[in-house]
Motif scaffolding. Structure first.
Motif, PDB file in Angstrom:
ATOM      1  N   TYR A 258       0.830  -1.201   0.000  1.00  0.00           N
ATOM      2  CA  TYR A 258       0.000   0.000   0.000  1.00  0.00           C
ATOM      3  C   TYR A 258       0.870   1.259   0.000  1.00  0.00           C
ATOM      4  O   TYR A 258       2.036   1.239   0.397  1.00  0.00           O
ATOM      5  CB  TYR A 258      -0.924   0.025   1.223  1.00  0.00           C
TER       6      TYR A 258
ATOM      7  N   GLU B 280       2.155   4.808   1.321  1.00  0.00           N
ATOM      8  CA  GLU B 280       2.289   5.466   2.622  1.00  0.00           C
ATOM      9  C   GLU B 280       1.801   6.900   2.512  1.00  0.00           C
ATOM     10  O   GLU B 280       2.175   7.622   1.587  1.00  0.00           O
ATOM     11  CB  GLU B 280       3.752   5.443   3.079  1.00  0.00           C
TER      12      GLU B 280
ATOM     13  N   ALA C 112      -4.331   3.406  -0.170  1.00  0.00           N
ATOM     14  CA  ALA C 112      -3.959   3.241   1.237  1.00  0.00           C
ATOM     15  C   ALA C 112      -5.175   2.858   2.069  1.00  0.00           C
ATOM     16  O   ALA C 112      -5.643   3.635   2.910  1.00  0.00           O
ATOM     17  CB  ALA C 112      -3.331   4.527   1.766  1.00  0.00           C
TER      18      ALA C 112
END
Length: 465
Positions: A383, A385, A399
């Motif tokens: 994912y 950040e 995310a």
């Protein structure tokens, strides 16, 4: 800069090589790190039209070789101006970008040469290709890092459910080392040939006329929206003729070879495409499959790599909530991230919690909450950040949070039932209608079907525009 231990081990060598490469790129040169099949690195520097590289080469080589120990090649640094085929390195489609991101001065890429597993780093989606204007089938792979998680049984149950909804379904058994989907769906009514036959015969340009698929005995009870579903299977292994030995092991020993101008991934794609074409050819309704389920073999294997990374639109990752599952998927996710494949692979993936307990002592809800937490922990490496307080980004970050139901880490459950263990499908007619089977797949079937049909609808809309 990290200090090199003595001796340097395989696990450390990659990052040391990248650090040296970034240092050279920071001086304004594009570089490619080439790793050979033993894990040794060569730093290839593009000095075309630039001055100073010849003078700097000795210091680059000393630093690179000194940091990598046994993991530098016999020619630690090569300059493009002194190479016969530098274009093949710098224009290689297999070279992947530095996962640390681009440098403002020069680029860094990695060209990894391996014996097996290289296809995990080549993430694509299927292409209509030779199908021209005809719609391409949606392909879903079913994969488990460890065997024994009920993947093939889930494939069979899902295939019937999709057929009940009016789809023309083809199941392709790619678990060549442990074939199962063919007999599970077709019983003893297998076609004469299997996937392994196409891989062997196509290698010598002899695949014309193979009997690769068969329509299974399963018939939906009623049409769905006016359309009758169909269920076909392409087994890994065909049927044995009484007068000719099938020689399955001899065939299997020859299927993984790369041929001149054709790698294994292309050969496997051609085999799956041949099965899709065979279904249309052999069907009295002239229907091509609109859904293809790829029953992949377990483990980090070339077939699994090609199936998940290249052959499928979506992949169902089966697992139980145990150390072996998360260690395996953790390694796989970390590899995708380090090779720069996270943005391409993560939207294909959906986690399946298989063999979920549901008892007084271990209720399903608690198990799935723990499973979700462990899955989120390991999926997070794929994912984006998002820094606290970060401003708007030109692209929406990928995310998801722990409790986002649409996220890849959110488990799709299949309940455990003792009746599913060791079930003899050949001698248990209509086993899929048993109450315990229906209960076990109660949530799995509508959830996965919704994902598949939504993806099919999205692509149809795109093709329509």
């Amino acid at each position: 800069m990290m200090r090199s231990p003595s001796p340097v081990r395989f696990s450390e060598a990659r990052e040391y090589a990248f650090e040296s490469a970034r240092s050279v790129a920071g001086q304004g040169f594009d570089v490619v790190l080439v790793r050979d099949v033993l894990g040794r690195f060569t730093l290839v520097v593009d000095d075309t039209g630039k001055e100073g590289a010849a003078r700097l080469r000795a210091s680059w080589e000393a630093e690179f070789a000194g940091r990598l120990g046994r993991y530098h090649s016999d020619q630690p640094v090569l300059l493009a101006s002194q190479m016969f085929s530098a274009d093949a390195v710098f224009n290689s489609p297999r070279a992947v970008a530095d996962p640390a991101g681009p440098s403002p001065a020069g680029s860094v890429r990695l060209l990894d040469n391996t014996v097996v597993g290289e296809d995990w780093a080549k993430v694509t989606t299927p292409d209509a290709g030779s199908l021209a204007s005809r719609s391409r089938a949606h392909r879903t792979a079913l994969y488990g890092f460890k065997g024994g998680v009920g993947r093939s049984t889930a494939t069979a149950v899902l295939a019937r459910y999709l057929a009940d909804r009016g789809h023309a379904v083809l199941v392709v058994d790619l678990d060549l080392e442990s074939p199962g989907a063919g007999p599970l769906l077709a019983g003893r009514n297998l076609p004469r040939h299997g996937i392994v036959d196409h891989l062997v015969e196509a290698a010598v340009d002899n695949a014309e006329g193979l009997e690769l698929v068969t329509r299974t005995p399963y018939e939906p009870r009623a049409p769905y929206d006016g359309l009758w579903g169909e269920l076909w299977v392409a087994p890994a292994r065909g049927r044995t003729e009484t007068d000719v030995p099938y020689a399955y092991v001899d065939k299997l020993n020859r299927v993984y070879s790369d041929l001149p101008g054709t790698d294994f991934a292309t050969r496997l794609e051609q085999a799956v495409r041949a099965c899709e074409d065979a279904m249309e050819r052999d069907s009295d309704t002239d229907r091509r499959p609109d859904v293809v389920l790829l029953d992949s073999r377990a483990g980090i294997h070339d077939i699994a790599a090609v199936t998940i990374s290249q052959l499928c639109d979506s992949a169902l990752l089966f697992g139980a909530d145990n150390t072996q599952t998360w260690a395996g998927y953790g390694d796989l996710f970390a590899a995708w991230q380090s090779l720069g494949q996270a943005p391409l692979i993560r939207e294909k993936l959906h986690m399946v919690a298989s063999m979920v307990p549901d008892s007084v002592h271990y209720p399903m809800r608690g198990y799935l909450e723990t499973f979700r937490a462990h899955a989120f922990e390991h999926f997070s490496v794929l994912y984006d950040e998002v820094a606290p307080g970060a401003g708007p980004s030109p692209e929406e970050p990928f995310a998801p949070s722990l409790h986002d139901d649409w996220a890849p880490h959110t488990p799709i459950p299949i309940l455990f039932d003792q009746g599913l263990v060791g079930m003899d499908s050949l001698n248990a007619p209509d086993w899929w209608d048993r109450a315990f089977v229906q209960a076990a797949y109660r949530d799995f079937l509508p959830t996965v079907t919704s994902l598949i049909e939504e993806a099919m609808g999205d692509r149809a809309d795109q093709e329509g525009t």
